[in-house]
Design an enzyme around this catalytic site. Structure first.
Site, PDB file in Angstrom:
ATOM      1  N   ASP A  41      12.069  89.863  56.204  1.00 13.95           N
ATOM      2  CA  ASP A  41      11.103  89.448  55.453  1.00 13.95           C
ATOM      3  C   ASP A  41       9.774  89.388  55.998  1.00 13.95           C
ATOM      4  O   ASP A  41       8.623  89.124  55.353  1.00 13.95           O
ATOM      5  CB  ASP A  41      11.342  88.320  54.644  1.00 13.95           C
ATOM      6  CG  ASP A  41      12.410  88.600  53.539  1.00 13.95           C
ATOM      7  OD1 ASP A  41      12.526  89.458  52.918  1.00 13.95           O
ATOM      8  OD2 ASP A  41      13.293  87.744  53.447  1.00 13.95           O
TER       9      ASP A  41
ATOM     10  N   HIS B  18      17.558  83.060  60.682  1.00 16.12           N
ATOM     11  CA  HIS B  18      18.508  83.642  59.873  1.00 16.12           C
ATOM     12  C   HIS B  18      20.093  83.032  60.157  1.00 16.12           C
ATOM     13  O   HIS B  18      20.114  82.641  61.231  1.00 16.12           O
ATOM     14  CB  HIS B  18      18.737  85.150  59.985  1.00 16.12           C
ATOM     15  CG  HIS B  18      19.253  86.084  58.987  1.00 16.12           C
ATOM     16  ND1 HIS B  18      20.752  85.888  58.930  1.00 16.12           N
ATOM     17  CD2 HIS B  18      18.965  86.667  57.855  1.00 16.12           C
ATOM     18  CE1 HIS B  18      21.157  86.963  57.755  1.00 16.12           C
ATOM     19  NE2 HIS B  18      20.038  87.019  57.402  1.00 16.12           N
TER      20      HIS B  18
HETATM   21  N1  CMC Z   1      10.790  77.565  60.640  1.00 14.33           N
HETATM   22  C1  CMC Z   1      10.925  76.397  61.541  1.00 14.33           C
HETATM   23  N2  CMC Z   1      12.444  75.993  61.801  1.00 14.33           N
HETATM   24  C2  CMC Z   1      13.389  76.712  61.300  1.00 14.33           C
HETATM   25  C3  CMC Z   1      13.264  77.772  60.633  1.00 14.33           C
HETATM   26  C4  CMC Z   1      11.961  78.374  60.426  1.00 14.33           C
HETATM   27  N3  CMC Z   1      11.906  79.431  59.579  1.00 14.33           N
HETATM   28  N4  CMC Z   1      14.485  78.355  60.451  1.00 14.33           N
HETATM   29  C5  CMC Z   1      15.330  77.470  60.756  1.00 14.33           C
HETATM   30  N5  CMC Z   1      14.738  76.505  61.438  1.00 14.33           N
HETATM   31  C6  CMC Z   1      15.258  75.308  62.338  1.00 14.33           C
HETATM   32  C7  CMC Z   1      16.006  74.086  61.364  1.00 14.33           C
HETATM   33  O1  CMC Z   1      15.076  73.246  61.171  1.00 14.33           O
HETATM   34  C8  CMC Z   1      17.049  73.994  62.340  1.00 14.33           C
HETATM   35  O2  CMC Z   1      16.425  72.948  63.127  1.00 14.33           O
HETATM   36  P1  CMC Z   1      17.340  71.584  63.683  1.00 14.33           P
HETATM   37  O3  CMC Z   1      18.422  72.243  64.584  1.00 14.33           O
HETATM   38  O4  CMC Z   1      16.494  70.964  64.606  1.00 14.33           O
HETATM   39  O5  CMC Z   1      17.680  70.920  62.521  1.00 14.33           O
HETATM   40  C9  CMC Z   1      17.516  74.823  62.986  1.00 14.33           C
HETATM   41  O6  CMC Z   1      16.406  75.771  63.151  1.00 14.33           O
HETATM   42  C10 CMC Z   1      18.385  75.684  62.194  1.00 14.33           C
HETATM   43  O7  CMC Z   1      18.303  75.934  60.937  1.00 14.33           O
HETATM   44  P2  CMC Z   1      19.030  75.873  59.416  1.00 14.33           P
HETATM   45  O8  CMC Z   1      18.123  75.623  58.278  1.00 14.33           O
HETATM   46  O9  CMC Z   1      20.431  75.017  59.728  1.00 14.33           O
HETATM   47  O10 CMC Z   1      19.610  77.412  59.417  1.00 14.33           O
HETATM   48  P3  CMC Z   1      20.365  78.003  58.188  1.00 14.33           P
HETATM   49  O11 CMC Z   1      21.333  78.958  58.784  1.00 14.33           O
HETATM   50  O12 CMC Z   1      21.164  76.811  57.514  1.00 14.33           O
HETATM   51  O13 CMC Z   1      19.110  78.660  57.242  1.00 14.33           O
HETATM   52  C11 CMC Z   1      17.340  80.198  56.662  1.00 14.33           C
HETATM   53  C12 CMC Z   1      18.777  80.071  57.437  1.00 14.33           C
HETATM   54  C13 CMC Z   1      17.185  81.687  56.831  1.00 14.33           C
HETATM   55  C14 CMC Z   1      17.449  79.774  55.315  1.00 14.33           C
HETATM   56  C15 CMC Z   1      16.306  79.377  57.710  1.00 14.33           C
HETATM   57  O14 CMC Z   1      16.060  80.219  58.754  1.00 14.33           O
HETATM   58  C16 CMC Z   1      14.839  79.541  56.954  1.00 14.33           C
HETATM   59  O15 CMC Z   1      14.709  78.753  56.032  1.00 14.33           O
HETATM   60  N6  CMC Z   1      14.110  80.499  57.124  1.00 14.33           N
HETATM   61  C17 CMC Z   1      12.868  80.748  56.420  1.00 14.33           C
HETATM   62  C18 CMC Z   1      13.030  81.463  55.074  1.00 14.33           C
HETATM   63  C19 CMC Z   1      13.356  83.115  55.208  1.00 14.33           C
HETATM   64  O16 CMC Z   1      12.645  83.699  56.121  1.00 14.33           O
HETATM   65  N7  CMC Z   1      14.332  83.467  54.583  1.00 14.33           N
HETATM   66  C20 CMC Z   1      14.936  84.676  54.729  1.00 14.33           C
HETATM   67  C21 CMC Z   1      15.964  85.170  55.379  1.00 14.33           C
HETATM   68  S1  CMC Z   1      16.395  86.814  55.865  1.00 14.33           S
HETATM   69  C22 CMC Z   1      16.401  87.588  54.288  1.00 14.33           C
HETATM   70  C23 CMC Z   1      17.343  87.019  53.113  1.00 14.33           C
HETATM   71  O17 CMC Z   1      18.397  86.399  53.383  1.00 14.33           O
HETATM   72  O18 CMC Z   1      16.933  87.337  51.949  1.00 14.33           O
END
Ligand code: CMC
Length: 439
Positions: free
Chosen positions: A373, A316
């Site tokens: 989720d 998140h």
């Molecule tokens: N699985 C594997 N690696 C992950 C995941 C994941 N679900 N989420 C983040 N990471 C890693 C990412 O690859 C990055 O690694 P590095 O630092 O080595 O590059 C690090 O963690 C930080 O991730 P980010 O993508 O920069 O984080 P963000 O804040 O931009 O994205 C997020 C947040 C929710 C989009 C992301 O965690 C994600 O894609 N999660 C899966 C989708 C999901 O469950 N979304 C629902 C969110 S909660 C409800 C809502 O908001 O609607």
């Protein structure tokens, strides 16, 4: 009706920024929970420089008195009340009142609010013909956003965002009609007749009736189902400046009508990185189960940067701790499955996946925990809600949050159209090449 009691952020310090020979003093403002921000509203005018913050990771778009969330400590409060307290004590309509008006309603305020909503649960008969135009396999989120947008064609008498009476009736209409519009998209997909809403039922029981009743025979609403749904809607109701809420505010900042703004919010929510994650998560759990339940394999895939796979329902932007909503949902999930004596293999896969991921240094270092989720889909499945409807349920839950933010923005004396800047990196001015000379 009560109105929200919000305080403005106060200046608590000053930061100095030097760019070349210019030194600029920037006010540091602090909110009621001691979060601080640099107020850069004069930055460009004074220095010619803007800030750049892709994904708005460090950028506050507004002050807000609706929801407080502390991602490090896993705290979520609506209007000051912890989500755990609200989930235990409220139904969705009472909570919607709290989000919208900032205070808990008195008994008579709540009665008036419920009645106001109940009067609007049906949709215009002509609106039903829209559904004939959609393909049978259309995604219900696409239908939801289209039909909500189309409300502005039926209610042209209430489109003025600056008229409080028109806004109130539009809020009632949206809260009342969204479950009806949503359930009809499901009925359309399975070829069953649309059911009329039942105003003698509470909000979630009525939704179950709209989804699962048929004119051919009686449908008995299971109060445990209605209760579980009520809880799920409550935990999804607001999450401050998330992608869809920011979209609703952005579209609303141009003074677009409320139906258009909510339709835009629904579209933003649909994406798999946002609300669409609940559908993507259950699909992922199913894939793992079908593949023999080898969770290690999928955890390794999620860690592999050459593989685009992510653990859906994990991680998140704000929570760097267990998402408090996920904790509530996991408990409810346990309770419901035990009550129904259901052994859902996907719940087992989810629990195993969580256990493995939370021990893995990759997830620990990045502070990636299950989010809202992760377990919600397991409950929806137990309630008999089809997978494609999961994000629709999220939209119904998030509606009062979108509405509260839209109203707060319109009531703010500092409201301006949302219009970010950019740093241009394209070609500088160049000579035109006639078509015959281009290679
Ligand atoms: N699985 C594997 N690696 C992950 C995941 C994941 N679900 N989420 C983040 N990471 C890693 C990412 O690859 C990055 O690694 P590095 O630092 O080595 O590059 C690090 O963690 C930080 O991730 P980010 O993508 O920069 O984080 P963000 O804040 O931009 O994205 C997020 C947040 C929710 C989009 C992301 O965690 C994600 O894609 N999660 C899966 C989708 C999901 O469950 N979304 C629902 C969110 S909660 C409800 C809502 O908001 O609607």
């Amino acid at each position: 009706m009560s109105t929200a009691t919000s305080r403005t952020a106060e200046q608590t310090d000053t930061a100095k920024l030097s760019i070349g020979d210019t030194v600029l003093e920037l006010p540091v403002i602090t909110g009621t929970e001691n979060e601080s921000a640099l107020d850069i509203s004069k930055l460009r005018a004074k220095t010619g420089v803007i800030t750049l913050d892709e994904g708005f990771v460090n950028t506050g778009s507004t002050t807000s008195a609706i929801t407080f969330l502390n991602g490090e400590e896993g705290i979520l409060r609506y209007r000051g009340y912890p989500i755990e307290t609200i989930a235990q004590n409220c139904d969705f309509i009472e909570m919607s009142y709290l989000l919208l008006y900032g205070e808990l309603p008195t008994a008579s305020e709540l009665r008036t609010f419920r009645e106001g909503i109940r009067q609007h649960t049906m949709i215009h008969e002509e609106m039903k013909s829209f559904y004939n135009g959609f393909p049978r396999d259309a995604h219900p989120m696409a239908i939801l956003s289209s039909v909500v947008g189309a409300l502005s064609t039926f209610y042209q008498d209430s489109l003025d965002p600056n008229d409080p009476e028109q806004v109130t009736i539009s809020i009632y209409r949206l809260l009342a009609k969204l479950p009806t519009i949503a359930a009809y998209s499901y009925k359309k997909s399975i070829g069953q007749p649309f059911m009329y809403p039942r105003n003698d039922l509470d909000y979630t029981s009525n939704f179950l009736h709209l989804m699962f009743a048929t004119p051919a025979g009686p449908y008995e609403i299971d109060p445990d189902f209605a209760e579980a749904l009520n809880l799920l809607l409550i935990v999804h109701a607001d999450h401050e400046q998330n992608c869809s809420t920011s979209t609703v505010r952005m579209v609303g900042s141009s003074d677009a009508n409320l139906f258009a703004c909510i339709s835009a919010g629904i579209s933003a929510l649909w994406g798999p990185l946002h609300g669409g994650a609940n559908e993507a998560c259950v699909n992922m759990l199913q894939q793992i189960a079908d593949d023999g339940g080898d969770v290690d394999k999928y955890v390794n895939m999620a860690k592999d940067k050459t593989n685009g796979f992510r653990l859906m329902g994990f991680g998140h932007r704000v929570y760097k701790n267990y998402d408090p909503r996920a904790l509530i949902i996991k408990k409810a999930c346990d309770k419901l499955l035990a009550k129904l004596q259901l052994d859902d293999p996907l719940f087992e896969v989810a629990q195993k996946l969580e256990e493995v991921a939370l021990r893995d240094p990759y997830f620990v270092e990045r502070k990636l925990y299950p989010n809202v989720d992760f377990y919600s889909g397991v409950i929806y499945r137990a309630l008999g809600i089809p997978v494609q409807m999961f994000t629709v349920l999220f939209a119904i839950g998030r509606l009062p949050g979108w509405l509260a933010h839209w109203v707060e923005m319109h009531n703010s004396p500092s409201k301006r159209i949302g219009r970010p800047r950019q740093i241009y990196v394209g070609p500088t001015e160049r000579e035109w090449t006639p078509i015959e000379s281009r290679s």
